[in-house]
Design a protein around this motif. Structure first.
Motif, PDB file in Angstrom:
ATOM      1  N   VAL A   1       0.860  -1.189   0.000  1.00  0.00           N
ATOM      2  CA  VAL A   1       0.000   0.000   0.000  1.00  0.00           C
ATOM      3  C   VAL A   1       0.893   1.235   0.000  1.00  0.00           C
ATOM      4  CG1 VAL A   1      -1.858   1.233   1.164  1.00  0.00           C
ATOM      5  CG2 VAL A   1      -1.780  -1.268   1.240  1.00  0.00           C
TER       6      VAL A   1
ATOM      7  N   ASN B   1      -3.046   6.685   3.403  1.00  0.00           N
ATOM      8  CA  ASN B   1      -4.044   5.803   4.000  1.00  0.00           C
ATOM      9  C   ASN B   1      -3.624   4.366   3.712  1.00  0.00           C
ATOM     10  OD1 ASN B   1      -6.262   4.376   4.859  1.00  0.00           O
ATOM     11  ND2 ASN B   1      -7.736   5.413   3.524  1.00  0.00           N
TER      12      ASN B   1
ATOM     13  N   ILE C   1      -6.987  -1.014   4.154  1.00  0.00           N
ATOM     14  CA  ILE C   1      -7.913  -1.616   3.186  1.00  0.00           C
ATOM     15  C   ILE C   1      -8.676  -2.702   3.930  1.00  0.00           C
ATOM     16  CG2 ILE C   1      -8.177  -2.821   0.992  1.00  0.00           C
ATOM     17  CD1 ILE C   1      -5.551  -1.665   0.081  1.00  0.00           C
TER      18      ILE C   1
ATOM     19  N   ALA D   1     -13.199  -4.649   1.317  1.00  0.00           N
ATOM     20  CA  ALA D   1     -12.578  -3.981   0.176  1.00  0.00           C
ATOM     21  C   ALA D   1     -11.497  -4.861  -0.450  1.00  0.00           C
ATOM     22  CB  ALA D   1     -11.996  -2.639   0.607  1.00  0.00           C
ATOM     23  N   GLN D   2     -10.782  -5.618   0.369  1.00  0.00           N
ATOM     24  CA  GLN D   2      -9.810  -6.563  -0.183  1.00  0.00           C
ATOM     25  C   GLN D   2     -10.516  -7.577  -1.086  1.00  0.00           C
ATOM     26  OE1 GLN D   2      -7.313  -8.375   2.829  1.00  0.00           O
ATOM     27  NE2 GLN D   2      -7.202  -6.469   3.985  1.00  0.00           N
TER      28      GLN D   2
ATOM     29  N   LEU E   1     -11.450  -5.834  -4.325  1.00  0.00           N
ATOM     30  CA  LEU E   1     -10.279  -5.616  -5.189  1.00  0.00           C
ATOM     31  C   LEU E   1      -9.877  -6.909  -5.893  1.00  0.00           C
ATOM     32  CD1 LEU E   1      -8.168  -3.244  -2.916  1.00  0.00           C
ATOM     33  CD2 LEU E   1      -9.301  -2.628  -5.068  1.00  0.00           C
TER      34      LEU E   1
ATOM     35  N   SER F   1     -14.377  -0.071  -4.870  1.00  0.00           N
ATOM     36  CA  SER F   1     -13.013  -0.485  -5.198  1.00  0.00           C
ATOM     37  C   SER F   1     -12.778  -0.386  -6.697  1.00  0.00           C
ATOM     38  CB  SER F   1     -12.757  -1.919  -4.724  1.00  0.00           C
ATOM     39  OG  SER F   1     -12.764  -1.991  -3.313  1.00  0.00           O
TER      40      SER F   1
ATOM     41  N   SER G   1     -12.919   4.403  -3.056  1.00  0.00           N
ATOM     42  CA  SER G   1     -12.108   4.606  -1.860  1.00  0.00           C
ATOM     43  C   SER G   1     -10.849   3.757  -1.860  1.00  0.00           C
ATOM     44  CB  SER G   1     -12.926   4.273  -0.603  1.00  0.00           C
ATOM     45  OG  SER G   1     -14.091   5.053  -0.503  1.00  0.00           O
ATOM     46  N   TYR G   2     -10.832   2.696  -2.706  1.00  0.00           N
ATOM     47  CA  TYR G   2      -9.715   1.750  -2.702  1.00  0.00           C
ATOM     48  C   TYR G   2      -9.302   1.452  -4.142  1.00  0.00           C
ATOM     49  CZ  TYR G   2     -11.979   1.279   1.800  1.00  0.00           C
ATOM     50  OH  TYR G   2     -12.572   1.567   3.002  1.00  0.00           O
TER      51      TYR G   2
ATOM     52  N   CYS H   1      -4.545  10.200  -5.090  1.00  0.00           N
ATOM     53  CA  CYS H   1      -5.220   9.326  -4.125  1.00  0.00           C
ATOM     54  C   CYS H   1      -5.173   9.936  -2.728  1.00  0.00           C
ATOM     55  CB  CYS H   1      -4.571   7.947  -4.107  1.00  0.00           C
ATOM     56  SG  CYS H   1      -4.965   6.884  -5.515  1.00  0.00           S
TER      57      CYS H   1
ATOM     58  N   MET I   1      -7.847   8.125  -0.385  1.00  0.00           N
ATOM     59  CA  MET I   1      -7.952   6.757  -0.885  1.00  0.00           C
ATOM     60  C   MET I   1      -6.756   5.918  -0.429  1.00  0.00           C
ATOM     61  SD  MET I   1      -9.041   7.306  -4.855  1.00  0.00           S
ATOM     62  CE  MET I   1     -10.445   8.297  -5.365  1.00  0.00           C
ATOM     63  N   ALA I   2      -6.980   4.616  -0.320  1.00  0.00           N
ATOM     64  CA  ALA I   2      -5.895   3.662  -0.096  1.00  0.00           C
ATOM     65  C   ALA I   2      -5.615   2.955  -1.414  1.00  0.00           C
ATOM     66  CB  ALA I   2      -6.274   2.655   0.978  1.00  0.00           C
TER      67      ALA I   2
END
Length: 395
Positions: free
Chosen positions: A205, A209, A212, A216-217, A220, A338, A360-361, A378, A383-384
């Protein structure tokens, strides 16, 4: 059987056409009904890989809706809200909540209903009757799965006056490491893209930020696995265990992002009370409902978008306009989406556009000379973003 004759290739003038095993072995699939075509099999074999990888990466049943060798969406079998069921036209399906596979296909088909019209379907698990009931009433070319229950097979065999394509793929089939194709009489050889997509690809990452969350993982991973089987260049928006916007086959990254973002926005807007409460006549079919909703959500900023008579044919009363400002206000409340990209973002413009659609991701390979600009963009929105170091071009 090691060869299967097809009606024609990509177009009716392209004959002969067949699929076969070059080494003389039997095909790892069986046509249980209908006569799938050349493009059908391209969709089937790409999408079957996609849902198998989603199943392996998440442990959940998965489904994909494919059109012209790219997914319109892919999804996991997760619970659906009542609003999402209504937006996907499955709120009347009995037993839906009891079938994770049916939930997966309902999500995949409903994410982009315009593009899914006439799709080819891939299922990660044995097709059950509930899933078959959803498939039966949608306009679709065929389905591929590792198997079918007797009841599901009978339902599918009755579709399209008995011509619906039903394919069973051996779940234990493992292709050779090398793959070949011909273009203009010249043979291309490459190793298969056997890269494993899992959570380790999200470890690096690079933004301020660093957080995650687990959901969200998962999203993704859904985006990355979807991109692995999407014609490049490609970008995928995902949320709640499904791809909600796929931008495929564009020459520039920003055009991929804009296309995917527009589809993601429509997915959100379809679940708004304004759309869910449209007064459709009870005898109006799903395709006409889709077209009317598309008109209603067009970029026009007045109440005249249905003045061509569609509202009179399909709705009991004329709806209130959903203005551009109102749609922007509704979408401004969306967060937690994501975003995955099959190659690096060369500029921060795609991140700017993604922000407007609630992203956000982010996950992308990294490696651009302007990585700092992308990271800064980002950071600007909190955002991450992870750099996974893996390019996922697919052609």
């Amino acid at each position: 059987m090691n060869r299967l004759e097809l009606k024609y290739g990509c177009n009716p003038n392209q004959k002969p056409a067949e699929i076969y095993m070059a080494d003389g072995s039997d095909l790892p699939l069986q046509v249980l009904n209908g006569r799938p075509g050349y493009i059908n099999f391209l969709d089937a074999l790409n999408s079957a890989q996609l849902v198998k990888e989603l199943r392996e990466a998440t442990g959940r049943p998965a489904a994909a809706s494919f059109k012209h060798v790219s997914p319109t969406s892919a999804a996991l079998g997760l619970p659906m809200s009542e609003a999402l069921k209504k937006a996907c036209f499955v709120d009347d399906i009995e037993g839906l909540d009891d079938s994770p596979l049916a939930l997966a296909y309902a999500r995949a088909r409903g994410a982009d209903r315009m593009c899914s019209f006439g799709d080819f379907i891939a299922l990660s698990d044995t097709c059950d009757a509930t899933t078959a009931q959803i498939i039966k009433r949608e306009v679709s070319d065929g389905v591929i799965a590792p198997g079918y229950t007797p009841e599901a097979l009978e339902i599918l065999k009755a579709k399209r006056r008995g011509t619906y394509a039903v394919v069973a793929l051996d779940p234990n089939y493992v292709p050779k490491e090398d793959e070949r194709k011909e273009v203009f009489g010249i043979t291309f050889l490459q190793g298969r893209n056997n890269v494993v997509i899992d959570k380790t690809l999200l470890d690096n990452v690079v933004t301020e930020n660093k957080v995650i969350p687990t959901n969200a993982q998962r999203d993704l991973l859904v985006a990355l696995i979807t991109l692995k089987y999407t014609q490049s260049n490609s970008v995928c928006f995902a949320v709640d265990g499904q791809a909600i916007g796929v931008g495929a086959g564009q020459q520039s990254r920003i055009h991929c992002t804009r296309l995917a973002a527009q589809k993601a926005d429509l997915w959100h807007l379809r679940q708004s009370p304004r759309v869910l409460d449209l007064p459709f006549r009870p005898d109006i079919g799903r395709a006409d409902r889709d077209n009317t909703i598309d008109l209603y959500l067009s970029d026009e900023d007045s109440g005249d978008v249905l003045d061509d008579g569609n509202w009179q044919r399909f709705l009991t009363t004329r709806p209130q306009p959903f203005t551009r400002a109102e749609k922007r206000e509704y979408l401004a409340g969306i967060t937690g989406v994501s975003l995955g990209s099959d190659a690096f973002f060369p500029f921060g413009d795609s991140i700017e556009r993604a922000h407007r659609s609630g992203v956000s991701y982010v996950v992308e390979p990294g490696g651009s000379v302007r990585d700092d600009n992308v990271i800064d963009t980002c950071n600007k929105y909190g955002m991450a973003m992870a750099f996974n170091g893996v390019r996922l071009f697919h052609h």
